[in-house]
Design a protein around this motif. Structure first.
Motif, PDB file in Angstrom:
ATOM      1  N   LEU A 148      -4.304  26.295   7.362  1.00 43.96           N
ATOM      2  CA  LEU A 148      -3.450  25.934   8.491  1.00 43.96           C
ATOM      3  C   LEU A 148      -3.820  24.538   9.012  1.00 43.96           C
ATOM      4  CD1 LEU A 148      -1.402  26.630  10.773  1.00 43.96           C
ATOM      5  CD2 LEU A 148      -3.330  27.642  12.018  1.00 43.96           C
ATOM      6  N   ILE A 149      -5.130  24.290   9.166  1.00 43.68           N
ATOM      7  CA  ILE A 149      -5.589  22.974   9.631  1.00 43.68           C
ATOM      8  C   ILE A 149      -5.197  21.893   8.632  1.00 43.68           C
ATOM      9  CG2 ILE A 149      -7.635  21.602  10.209  1.00 43.68           C
ATOM     10  CD1 ILE A 149      -9.001  24.229  11.029  1.00 43.68           C
ATOM     11  N   TYR A 150      -5.350  22.188   7.357  1.00 40.79           N
ATOM     12  CA  TYR A 150      -5.021  21.244   6.289  1.00 40.79           C
ATOM     13  C   TYR A 150      -3.543  20.866   6.324  1.00 40.79           C
ATOM     14  CZ  TYR A 150      -3.775  20.065   1.417  1.00 40.79           C
ATOM     15  OH  TYR A 150      -3.261  19.493   0.293  1.00 40.79           O
ATOM     16  N   HIS A 151      -2.666  21.856   6.389  1.00 37.61           N
ATOM     17  CA  HIS A 151      -1.227  21.582   6.367  1.00 37.61           C
ATOM     18  C   HIS A 151      -0.772  20.906   7.659  1.00 37.61           C
ATOM     19  CE1 HIS A 151      -0.308  23.410   2.532  1.00 37.61           C
ATOM     20  NE2 HIS A 151      -0.962  24.507   2.863  1.00 37.61           N
ATOM     21  N   ALA A 152      -1.376  21.277   8.777  1.00 31.77           N
ATOM     22  CA  ALA A 152      -1.034  20.626  10.043  1.00 31.77           C
ATOM     23  C   ALA A 152      -1.422  19.149  10.005  1.00 31.77           C
ATOM     24  CB  ALA A 152      -1.735  21.333  11.199  1.00 31.77           C
ATOM     25  N   SER A 153      -2.586  18.846   9.434  1.00 30.24           N
ATOM     26  CA  SER A 153      -3.042  17.458   9.340  1.00 30.24           C
ATOM     27  C   SER A 153      -2.121  16.651   8.432  1.00 30.24           C
ATOM     28  CB  SER A 153      -4.476  17.405   8.809  1.00 30.24           C
ATOM     29  OG  SER A 153      -5.361  18.050   9.693  1.00 30.24           O
ATOM     30  N   ARG A 154      -1.722  17.233   7.316  1.00 32.93           N
ATOM     31  CA  ARG A 154      -0.811  16.533   6.410  1.00 32.93           C
ATOM     32  C   ARG A 154       0.558  16.317   7.067  1.00 32.93           C
ATOM     33  NH1 ARG A 154      -2.311  15.870   1.183  1.00 32.93           N
ATOM     34  NH2 ARG A 154      -0.150  15.677   0.526  1.00 32.93           N
ATOM     35  N   PHE A 155       1.001  17.292   7.840  1.00 33.13           N
ATOM     36  CA  PHE A 155       2.277  17.165   8.530  1.00 33.13           C
ATOM     37  C   PHE A 155       2.238  15.999   9.512  1.00 33.13           C
ATOM     38  CE2 PHE A 155       4.757  18.227  12.373  1.00 33.13           C
ATOM     39  CZ  PHE A 155       6.028  18.194  11.830  1.00 33.13           C
ATOM     40  N   VAL A 156       1.153  15.901  10.280  1.00 37.79           N
ATOM     41  CA  VAL A 156       1.060  14.850  11.293  1.00 37.79           C
ATOM     42  C   VAL A 156       0.829  13.487  10.652  1.00 37.79           C
ATOM     43  CG1 VAL A 156      -0.324  13.973  13.218  1.00 37.79           C
ATOM     44  CG2 VAL A 156       0.250  16.400  13.098  1.00 37.79           C
ATOM     45  N   MET A 157      -0.112  13.389   9.711  1.00 33.03           N
ATOM     46  CA  MET A 157      -0.529  12.090   9.192  1.00 33.03           C
ATOM     47  C   MET A 157       0.417  11.542   8.128  1.00 33.03           C
ATOM     48  SD  MET A 157      -3.066  11.554  11.100  1.00 33.03           S
ATOM     49  CE  MET A 157      -3.443   9.964  10.390  1.00 33.03           C
ATOM     50  N   ILE A 158       0.941  12.400   7.272  1.00 36.74           N
ATOM     51  CA  ILE A 158       1.720  11.921   6.124  1.00 36.74           C
ATOM     52  C   ILE A 158       3.224  12.115   6.340  1.00 36.74           C
ATOM     53  CG2 ILE A 158       2.171  12.208   3.661  1.00 36.74           C
ATOM     54  CD1 ILE A 158      -0.739  13.018   3.301  1.00 36.74           C
ATOM     55  N   HIS A 159       3.623  13.306   6.685  1.00 37.50           N
ATOM     56  CA  HIS A 159       5.057  13.610   6.729  1.00 37.50           C
ATOM     57  C   HIS A 159       5.674  13.274   8.092  1.00 37.50           C
ATOM     58  CE1 HIS A 159       4.449  15.420   2.866  1.00 37.50           C
ATOM     59  NE2 HIS A 159       3.600  16.312   3.349  1.00 37.50           N
ATOM     60  N   HIS A 160       5.079  13.772   9.144  1.00 36.47           N
ATOM     61  CA  HIS A 160       5.632  13.493  10.478  1.00 36.47           C
ATOM     62  C   HIS A 160       5.199  12.113  10.955  1.00 36.47           C
ATOM     63  CE1 HIS A 160       6.809  13.998  14.634  1.00 36.47           C
ATOM     64  NE2 HIS A 160       5.580  13.665  14.991  1.00 36.47           N
ATOM     65  N   GLY A 161       3.917  11.857  10.907  1.00 40.11           N
ATOM     66  CA  GLY A 161       3.393  10.551  11.286  1.00 40.11           C
ATOM     67  C   GLY A 161       3.285  10.348  12.788  1.00 40.11           C
ATOM     68  N   ILE A 162       2.358   9.502  13.179  1.00 33.69           N
ATOM     69  CA  ILE A 162       2.231   9.074  14.560  1.00 33.69           C
ATOM     70  C   ILE A 162       3.154   7.876  14.725  1.00 33.69           C
ATOM     71  CG2 ILE A 162       0.620   8.146  16.271  1.00 33.69           C
ATOM     72  CD1 ILE A 162      -1.594   9.656  14.764  1.00 33.69           C
ATOM     73  N   PRO A 163       3.981   7.841  15.758  1.00 32.12           N
ATOM     74  CA  PRO A 163       4.969   6.752  15.908  1.00 32.12           C
ATOM     75  C   PRO A 163       4.338   5.371  15.778  1.00 32.12           C
ATOM     76  CG  PRO A 163       5.315   8.430  17.580  1.00 32.12           C
ATOM     77  CD  PRO A 163       4.040   8.798  16.875  1.00 32.12           C
ATOM     78  N   GLY A 164       4.975   4.530  14.983  1.00 33.35           N
ATOM     79  CA  GLY A 164       4.495   3.160  14.817  1.00 33.35           C
ATOM     80  C   GLY A 164       3.361   3.009  13.826  1.00 33.35           C
ATOM     81  N   THR A 165       3.044   4.083  13.090  1.00 31.75           N
ATOM     82  CA  THR A 165       1.935   4.013  12.139  1.00 31.75           C
ATOM     83  C   THR A 165       2.388   4.470  10.750  1.00 31.75           C
ATOM     84  OG1 THR A 165       1.112   6.286  12.486  1.00 31.75           O
ATOM     85  CG2 THR A 165       0.324   4.571  13.999  1.00 31.75           C
ATOM     86  N   LYS A 166       1.568   4.136   9.773  1.00 34.14           N
ATOM     87  CA  LYS A 166       1.802   4.548   8.384  1.00 34.14           C
ATOM     88  C   LYS A 166       0.478   4.963   7.772  1.00 34.14           C
ATOM     89  CE  LYS A 166       3.883   2.884   4.051  1.00 34.14           C
ATOM     90  NZ  LYS A 166       4.479   1.719   3.353  1.00 34.14           N
ATOM     91  N   TYR A 167       0.514   6.005   6.949  1.00 36.54           N
ATOM     92  CA  TYR A 167      -0.714   6.532   6.345  1.00 36.54           C
ATOM     93  C   TYR A 167      -0.689   6.305   4.835  1.00 36.54           C
ATOM     94  CZ  TYR A 167      -4.477   9.796   5.160  1.00 36.54           C
ATOM     95  OH  TYR A 167      -5.652  10.352   4.683  1.00 36.54           O
ATOM     96  N   GLU A 168      -1.757   5.713   4.311  1.00 38.21           N
ATOM     97  CA  GLU A 168      -1.901   5.514   2.868  1.00 38.21           C
ATOM     98  C   GLU A 168      -3.318   5.889   2.450  1.00 38.21           C
ATOM     99  OE1 GLU A 168      -0.980   1.483   1.914  1.00 38.21           O
ATOM    100  OE2 GLU A 168       1.130   1.631   2.500  1.00 38.21           O
ATOM    101  N   TYR A 169      -3.468   6.251   1.188  1.00 38.57           N
ATOM    102  CA  TYR A 169      -4.814   6.556   0.690  1.00 38.57           C
ATOM    103  C   TYR A 169      -4.920   6.218  -0.791  1.00 38.57           C
ATOM    104  CZ  TYR A 169      -2.626  10.909  -0.981  1.00 38.57           C
ATOM    105  OH  TYR A 169      -1.797  11.823  -1.589  1.00 38.57           O
ATOM    106  N   LYS A 170      -6.156   6.071  -1.222  1.00 39.93           N
ATOM    107  CA  LYS A 170      -6.453   5.786  -2.624  1.00 39.93           C
ATOM    108  C   LYS A 170      -7.641   6.653  -3.026  1.00 39.93           C
ATOM    109  CE  LYS A 170      -8.060   2.061  -5.682  1.00 39.93           C
ATOM    110  NZ  LYS A 170      -8.499   0.628  -5.734  1.00 39.93           N
ATOM    111  N   VAL A 171      -7.484   7.412  -4.087  1.00 41.25           N
ATOM    112  CA  VAL A 171      -8.526   8.343  -4.523  1.00 41.25           C
ATOM    113  C   VAL A 171      -8.994   7.956  -5.920  1.00 41.25           C
ATOM    114  CG1 VAL A 171      -9.108  10.760  -4.986  1.00 41.25           C
ATOM    115  CG2 VAL A 171      -7.506  10.191  -3.148  1.00 41.25           C
ATOM    116  N   ALA A 172     -10.299   7.857  -6.097  1.00 38.27           N
ATOM    117  CA  ALA A 172     -10.856   7.534  -7.416  1.00 38.27           C
ATOM    118  C   ALA A 172     -10.425   8.582  -8.436  1.00 38.27           C
ATOM    119  CB  ALA A 172     -12.382   7.458  -7.332  1.00 38.27           C
ATOM    120  N   GLU A 173     -10.251   8.128  -9.650  1.00 37.97           N
ATOM    121  CA  GLU A 173      -9.755   9.003 -10.708  1.00 37.97           C
ATOM    122  C   GLU A 173     -10.717  10.166 -10.966  1.00 37.97           C
ATOM    123  OE1 GLU A 173      -8.206   8.644 -15.376  1.00 37.97           O
ATOM    124  OE2 GLU A 173      -8.887   6.870 -14.265  1.00 37.97           O
ATOM    125  N   GLY A 174     -10.125  11.360 -11.112  1.00 38.65           N
ATOM    126  CA  GLY A 174     -10.918  12.523 -11.506  1.00 38.65           C
ATOM    127  C   GLY A 174     -11.611  13.255 -10.382  1.00 38.65           C
TER     128      GLY A 174
END
Length: 496
Positions: A295-321
Motif C-alpha cells: 500500500l505504501i509502495y503504490h501510494a508513493s508511486r501514485f504521488v511521485m510518478i503518476h499524480h505528481g506534486i504540482p510544478g514538479t517532475k520525477y525521474e530516476y536512473k537505475v544501474a543495470e541488473g
C-alpha cells in the motif's frame, strides 16, 4: 582551486565568459588573457571597433570572436554574445567589461554562487568604498538602484555593474532590449518580474586615474534616455510586472496548499483510519504486513510518478541488473521530508530507520510503526535483532548516513552505522543519490518550489569492495567523497 579544475567545473556546468568591447585596445588583451587563465570558453564581441582592438583579438588563440562593422551599443553586443553562447550549447554566461574595470580573478566567486544558487542571475556588486569616482557616476548608481526598487520591490546594492552571471535559458525581454548600456538594468528588471532569483556577490573593481579612463557615457543624452526607459519600466511594472509577481505568489500558495491538503486528507481520512482498522481486525500475519508495505509502495508511486506534486517532475536512473527483492543496506543523502517517498517508488520491501519524532508522529506514526520502520534512539544495538528478522524476511534497510537533513543540499559527514550493519549482517550496500527534494521543499522552507526530482541508484558494493576501503570510518569517508562527486555530476546536468 587550481585553474585546470576550475576550467573543468565551468565547462561541466555550461558556463562561458562573454566580453563586449568597444575601442578598448589598451586593455582588451590583458582582460582576455587573464580570463583565459580561468575559463577556456571566452566569447569576445567587438561592437564596431574603430581602433586596433580587432587586430589584437585576432592574435589571441582559443577565443570566439563575434564582430560587426557598426557600433550598436552594449545592449546589442550582449544580445549577440548571448545568442552565440546559446548556439555553442552553453547554459550560463559570465559577462565582464573589456576596459579592465573587472578582475577575471573573481570568476571562481561566480562559479561558487552558481553552484549554490543554480538558475539565478548572479550580480557582481562592486566594492566602491574609497574608489575615486565622479559625482555623476555615484549619482547614476544611486539613481538606478532607487528606480530598480520602485519597479521590482527588490533592493540591490549595485544595479549598474556589468560583471554578472546570466542563466541564458531564463533571459527575459531579450527581444525588447535597448541597445545601449542601460540594457543591463532592463535585463535585471525583466528577470525580477519573471521570478529569476537575483543574488549579489561582492567583487573587486579597478578605476584607473581619471586622465586614463575611457568612457563612452554621454551625460545629457544618456541620462535623458535612461529617464525615458525608467518611465516606461514604471508603467510596465504596474500593468505587467506586479500582476506577474502576484500570480507567482498565488500559484506558490496554491501548490503548497494543494499538496498540504492532499497529504492531510490521505493521512487523516484514508491511511490512518484504514491502518487502524487493518491492524485491529484479525491477526497481523506476515502476508498482511507485506500488503501494508505494498500500500505504501503504490501510494508513493501514485504521488511521485503518476499524480505528481504540482510544478514538479520525477525521474530516476537505475544501474543495470539491480534486483530490489534482494536484501541490502540502502544508503542515501538526506535533504527533505520528501526523501522517503522518492525512495519508496522502487520496492515495497524496504524499511527505514527513522528519528523518534517521525516514529511518534500523530499524522502517520501509526503507519510507520506498523510498517516496522524503526527509531534510532540510543544506538543500533537495541534494534539489531529486529533488523536481522526483517532482513531474513527479505527486506532491505534504508539508512541516511548523514543522520539529518542538509540545509543547503550539500553532502554532510557520513556516520558509520550503515557500514556497521552491512558488516554485521554480511550485506551489500546499495547507494541511492537524491537530487531535487531539498530544492523543492528545503529543510528551512515552508512552501513548495517548482523543480525536478531525480534519483540515481548506483551499483551495489560487496563486502569485499567495502573492506578494501579500510575500516568503518574509512568506508564512511570514502563513500561520502563518492557521493559528493556523484551529486556534483548530477547537479551539473540538472541545473543547465
Amino acid at each position: 582551486m587550481m585553474n585546470e579544475e576550475l576550467k573543468k567545473q565551468l565547462r561541466n556546468r555550461g558556463i562561458c565568459v562573454i566580453i563586449p568591447t568597444y575601442n578598448n585596445d589598451t586593455t582588451i588583451k590583458t582582460v582576455v588573457e587573464k580570463s583565459l587563465l580561468y575559463c577556456d570558453d571566452v566569447i569576445v564581441v567587438t561592437d564596431g571597433c574603430t581602433d586596433c582592438t580587432t587586430d589584437i583579438l585576432d592574435a589571441i588563440d582559443g577565443i570566439t570572436i563575434v564582430s560587426y562593422p557598426q557600433n550598436r551599443g552594449k545592449g546589442y553586443a550582449l544580445k549577440m554574445g548571448f545568442r552565440k553562447a546559446l548556439e555553442m550549447g552553453f547554459s550560463y554566461a559570465i559577462t565582464l567589461d573589456g576596459d579592465g574595470q573587472h578582475y577575471p580573478e573573481d570568476i571562481p566567486l561566480f562559479l561558487k554562487a552558481n553552484q549554490e544558487y543554480p538558475q539565478s542571475l548572479i550580480i557582481g556588486s562592486r566594492q566602491l568604498e574609497g574608489v575615486d569616482r565622479s559625482k555623476g557616476s555615484s549619482f547614476a548608481n544611486k539613481f538606478s538602484n532607487f528606480w530598480f526598487y520602485v519597479q521590482t520591490g527588490r533592493a540591490l546594492p549595485d544595479t549598474q555593474t556589468g560583471y554578472r552571471l546570466y542563466p541564458l535559458h531564463r533571459l527575459c525581454g531579450l527581444s525588447l532590449l535597448t541597445s545601449r548600456y542601460e540594457a543591463e538594468l532592463e535585463l535585471l528588471v525583466f528577470a525580477s518580474w519573471h521570478g529569476v532569483k537575483l543574488v549579489p556577490i561582492p567583487v573587486q573593481v579597478y578605476y584607473p586615474p581619471r586622465n586614463e579612463r575611457v568612457s563612452h557615457f554621454r551625460p545629457g543624452k544618456d541620462f535623458a534616455r535612461i529617464s525615458v526607459l525608467n518611465t516606461v519600466l514604471c508603467f510596465l511594472a504596474v500593468v505587467y510586472g506586479l500582476p506577474l509577481r502576484l500570480w507567482r505568489t498565488l500559484m506558490t500558495f496554491l501548490r503548497t496548499a494543494y499538496s498540504l491538503l492532499f497529504f492531510l486528507f490521505f493521512t487523516l481520512v484514508v491511511f490512518t483510519p484504514f491502518v487502524w482498522i487493518y491492524t485491529k481486525v484479525g491477526k497481523m500475519t506476515e502476508c498482511r504486513r507485506y500488503r501494508l508495505h505494498q500500500l505504501i509502495y503504490h501510494a508513493s508511486r501514485f504521488v511521485m510518478i503518476h499524480h505528481g506534486i504540482p510544478g514538479t517532475k520525477y525521474e530516476y536512473k537505475v544501474a543495470e541488473g539491480i534486483d530490489f527483492n534482494k536484501p541490502r543496506i540502502i544508503i542515501c543523502n538526506h535533504q527533505s521530508h520528501l526523501d522517503l517517498m522518492c525512495q519508496l517508488v522502487f520496492t515495497p520491501k524496504i524499511v527505514f530507520l527513522t528519528n523518534a519524532w517521525v516514529w511518534n508522529n500523530p499524522f502517520y506514526g501509526s503507519l510507520i510503526r506498523n510498517a516496522e520502520y524503526l527509531p534510532v534512539r540510543e544506538g543500533l544495538d537495541e534494534i539489531m535483532p529486529h533488523l536481522r528478522s526483517l532482513i531474513e524476511r527479505g527486506y532491505s534497510i534504508a539508512v541516511y548516513p548523514e543522520g539529518t537533513r542538509s540545509k543547503d543540499c550539500r553532502i554532510g559527514r557520513f556516520h558509520q552505522g550503515a557500514f556497521y550493519m552491512a558488516r554485521e549482517f554480511g550485506l551489500e550496500i546499495l547507494p541511492m543519490i537524491l537530487y531535487g527534494p531539498g530544492k523543492i521543499l528545503p529543510k528551512t522552507g515552508w512552501h513548495l518550489h517548482k523543480g525536478k526530482f531525480f534519483v540515481e541508484v548506483d551499483k551495489p558494493l560487496t563486502q569485499e569492495e567495502l573492506s578494501a576501503m579500510g575500516d568503518l570510518k574509512q568506508q564512511a569517508s570514502t563513500m561520502r567523497k563518492r557521493y559528493k562527486e556523484k551529486y556534483e555530476e548530477i547537479a551539473n546536468r540538472m541545473e543547465q
